[in-house]
Design a protein around this motif. Structure first.
Motif, PDB file in Angstrom:
ATOM      1  N   LEU A 460      25.620  26.971  35.958  1.00 13.44           N
ATOM      2  CA  LEU A 460      26.967  26.334  34.969  1.00 13.44           C
ATOM      3  C   LEU A 460      27.265  25.717  33.582  1.00 13.44           C
ATOM      4  O   LEU A 460      26.306  26.840  33.265  1.00 13.44           O
ATOM      5  CB  LEU A 460      26.070  24.628  35.559  1.00 13.44           C
ATOM      6  N   PRO A 461      28.667  25.382  33.735  1.00 14.36           N
ATOM      7  CA  PRO A 461      28.941  25.550  32.003  1.00 14.36           C
ATOM      8  C   PRO A 461      28.477  24.208  31.059  1.00 14.36           C
ATOM      9  O   PRO A 461      28.620  24.306  30.269  1.00 14.36           O
ATOM     10  CB  PRO A 461      30.432  25.654  32.295  1.00 14.36           C
ATOM     11  N   VAL A 462      26.868  24.390  31.236  1.00 16.99           N
ATOM     12  CA  VAL A 462      25.596  23.655  30.532  1.00 16.99           C
ATOM     13  C   VAL A 462      24.729  24.013  30.273  1.00 16.99           C
ATOM     14  O   VAL A 462      24.198  24.719  30.713  1.00 16.99           O
ATOM     15  CB  VAL A 462      25.502  22.288  31.025  1.00 16.99           C
ATOM     16  N   LYS A 463      24.203  23.615  28.709  1.00 14.78           N
ATOM     17  CA  LYS A 463      22.881  24.648  28.095  1.00 14.78           C
ATOM     18  C   LYS A 463      21.902  22.986  28.411  1.00 14.78           C
ATOM     19  O   LYS A 463      22.428  21.978  28.162  1.00 14.78           O
ATOM     20  CB  LYS A 463      22.974  24.993  26.891  1.00 14.78           C
ATOM     21  N   SER A 464      20.468  23.581  28.654  1.00 16.16           N
ATOM     22  CA  SER A 464      19.493  22.155  28.285  1.00 16.16           C
ATOM     23  C   SER A 464      18.177  23.015  27.208  1.00 16.16           C
ATOM     24  O   SER A 464      18.270  24.551  27.004  1.00 16.16           O
ATOM     25  CB  SER A 464      19.022  22.139  29.829  1.00 16.16           C
ATOM     26  N   TYR A 474      17.423  26.792  24.297  1.00 16.39           N
ATOM     27  CA  TYR A 474      18.717  26.334  24.589  1.00 16.39           C
ATOM     28  C   TYR A 474      19.702  27.409  25.351  1.00 16.39           C
ATOM     29  O   TYR A 474      20.283  28.206  25.110  1.00 16.39           O
ATOM     30  CB  TYR A 474      19.574  25.901  23.354  1.00 16.39           C
ATOM     31  N   LYS A 476      20.639  28.271  29.546  1.00 19.46           N
ATOM     32  CA  LYS A 476      22.640  27.735  31.148  1.00 19.46           C
ATOM     33  C   LYS A 476      21.098  27.307  31.998  1.00 19.46           C
ATOM     34  O   LYS A 476      19.874  27.411  32.142  1.00 19.46           O
ATOM     35  CB  LYS A 476      22.787  29.079  31.717  1.00 19.46           C
TER      36      LYS A 476
END
Length: 533
Positions: A460-464, A474, A476
């Motif tokens: 996914l094109p988000v980080k957590s 921080y 993928k």
């Protein structure tokens, strides 16, 4: 093999059951159930022209269900000349749900809305007074049996010459028969799995009443195809085809190799978006083990250069499709004069274009060789055109293709490009390759890979935010998608055992640098698609 008629219809030299599709979600299932009886069948639009049916060896007709009401203006009806042909040739007819109501509409019965809609399981019982009329169709079924109902309209009076043979608590006319005409109607759906004795009922119709031959045998089909290809291609002709290593392209390639040997040229294009070690493994299986004349083209840099900075799914697909065509044409020129193109069309692809409902709206572009320019002047060879996916697998086993290839999950033409959401670069693709490999390894280790129709990881094109040891991370997010399906037109998410899901998540987070969170996709199709892009 099927041949295309001038009017777009297919011509087959096999004796067949013709299924006329009124737009039912179950029409494909009717075809599958008939094929499971080793009886060949074809699906046609309910609006099929009589000349299309006339040039085929039709021995019986099944009218499918549908979402319409026969008494409403604009509802679909069988061509009057088709009915004339059916009666002249004395072809047996079985109408299912809407198909039964179509029989009633044509032969003088009355169809109207029921006081109660009837959906779900229902207990069907014989009408003893008319048992002789239904003997050929349902005589060997128990006095009461379960079938699946899905209708709002119902018969309020039977057509001329017909009698009731079955009933439910809500439908006096659950089954009708005219044994003299060999015409039968059923208000329920024998083709669905919720109708346990439905296959027996269909066997009674297609085998006993229609006399359809039970010779739909995979090895016989393979022998016939090989013979026809040799005649068509001749002693000097060449065939070119793209392969991916999936079951469809592998089985098609084996058939071509058997027919014409090294005059079949297979091309595997590595677009940089294949799974871990995939190009090497496909070459080993197809060239080294199966003896396919295969060329692997390493075009990863070319594809990834064109895809750099592209994030929109359709743009990715079109770039990959166009570039694939360019490379394929370049490779074809190296081979020299080529006469034919191998294409892995399956029967559901054919059905989609001839269904009463017509072609589906474009949800996403599909990447295949069907988009090759007309300037190549290649004639198509489609060995799998008559087959469903499960039949292709059966054929693969019969041809001696190893089980790993036969049962490998489908992989999209654009590959990981549509599973790596957002920006495409080698770092992200390698990250996804490792996560995907862990997923498949754990599914096989747990012995559940074959229970799943398709399984894959999505980056996914988000980080957590996460924590590893005493340090903040921080990184993928990886999504896991596993679905159960038989036809890939509908699918439900696979109810993964928690311990397996836990192992997959733990391994991905610990072993794949750059991922610190794993989520599980529990969306069904529809409304979601199987792939994320």
């Amino acid at each position: 093999m099927d041949q295309q008629g001038a009017d777009g219809g297919l011509t087959s030299n096999r004796e067949q059951i013709a299924i006329l599709d009124f737009g039912s979600q179950y029409s494909h299932l009717i075809a599958r159930r008939v094929r499971e009886l080793n009886v060949f069948c074809e699906l046609y639009s309910c609006l099929v022209e009589p000349q299309v049916l006339a040039r085929n060896k039709v021995v019986g007709v099944i009218l499918s269900g549908g979402p319409h009401s026969v008494y409403e203006a604009g509802s679909p009806h069988v061509h009057a000349e088709v009915w004339k042909m059916i009666e002249e040739k004395k072809l047996p007819v079985l109408g299912i749900c809407y198909g039964m109501q179509e029989i009633a509409h044509v032969f003088g019965g009355k169809v109207a809305p029921g006081l109660e809609r009837e959906y779900g399981k229902a207990i069907v019982s014989h009408i003893d007074a008319n048992k002789a009329a239904g003997e050929a169709l349902v005589g060997d079924l128990p006095a009461e049996f379960q079938m699946w109902m899905s209708h709002g309209d119902k018969l309020h009076s039977v057509p001329t010459g017909f009698v009731d043979i079955l009933r439910t608590s809500n439908s006096q006319h659950a089954g009708i028969a005219n044994p003299e005409k060999k015409m039968y109607g059923l208000q329920f759906h024998p083709e669905v799995t919720h109708s346990p004795l439905g296959k027996d009922l269909l066997r009674n119709f297609v085998v006993n009443i229609c006399g359809a031959p039970t010779n739909w045998n995979m090895l016989d089909i393979a022998d016939e195809f090989v013979r026809e290809v040799r005649e068509r291609v001749g002693p000097e002709g060449k065939v070119i085809g793209a392969v991916s290593g999936g079951v469809d392209s592998t089985v098609a390639a084996v058939l071509l190799k058997t027919a014409i040997g090294d005059r079949f040229h297979a091309i595997l294009v590595d677009n940089g978006c294949l799974r871990k070690n995939e190009a090497v493994e496909v070459v080993d299986r197809m060239r080294n083990k199966l003896g396919i004349n295969l060329r692997c083209v390493d075009a990863a840099d070319r594809f990834l250069g064109l895809l750099a900075g592209k994030t929109e799914p359709e743009e990715k697909r079109k770039i990959i499709g166009t570039t694939f065509i360019d490379i394929f044409q370049e490779e074809a020129l190296k081979i020299g004069a080529v006469d034919y193109l191998l294409q892995g069309t399956l029967y559901p692809d054919v059905i989609e274009s001839i269904s009463y409902k017509g072609p589906s709206a474009v949800i996403k572009s599909h990447h295949n060789v069907g988009g090759l320019p007309a300037t190549m002047h290649l004639k198509l060879i489609e060995p799998l055109r008559e087959l469903f996916k499960d039949e292709v697998r059966t054929l693969g086993i019969a041809l001696g293709v190893e089980e790993f290839s036969v049962w490998r999950h489908p992989f999209p033409g654009p590959g990981l490009a549509i599973r790596c959401l957002g920006e495409l670069n080698m770092e992200n693709l390698d990250m996804l390759r490792e996560a995907d490999a862990i997923l498949i390894e754990e599914l096989n280790r747990a012995g559940i890979y074959r229970e799943i129709g398709q399984a894959f990881a999505v980056l996914l094109p988000v980080k957590s935010v996460g924590v590893m040891g005493d340090f903040r991370t921080y990184e993928k997010v990886c999504a896991i998608r596993c679905v159960q399906t038989t036809d890939y037109m509908t699918a439900d998410w696979y109810h993964m055992p928690y311990e397996v899901l836990g192992r997959i998540s733990n391994r991905i987070i610990n072993e794949v640098r750059g991922i610190n969170r794993v989520v599980y996709d529990i969306s069904s199709k529809p409304p979601a698609t199987i792939e994320w892009e």
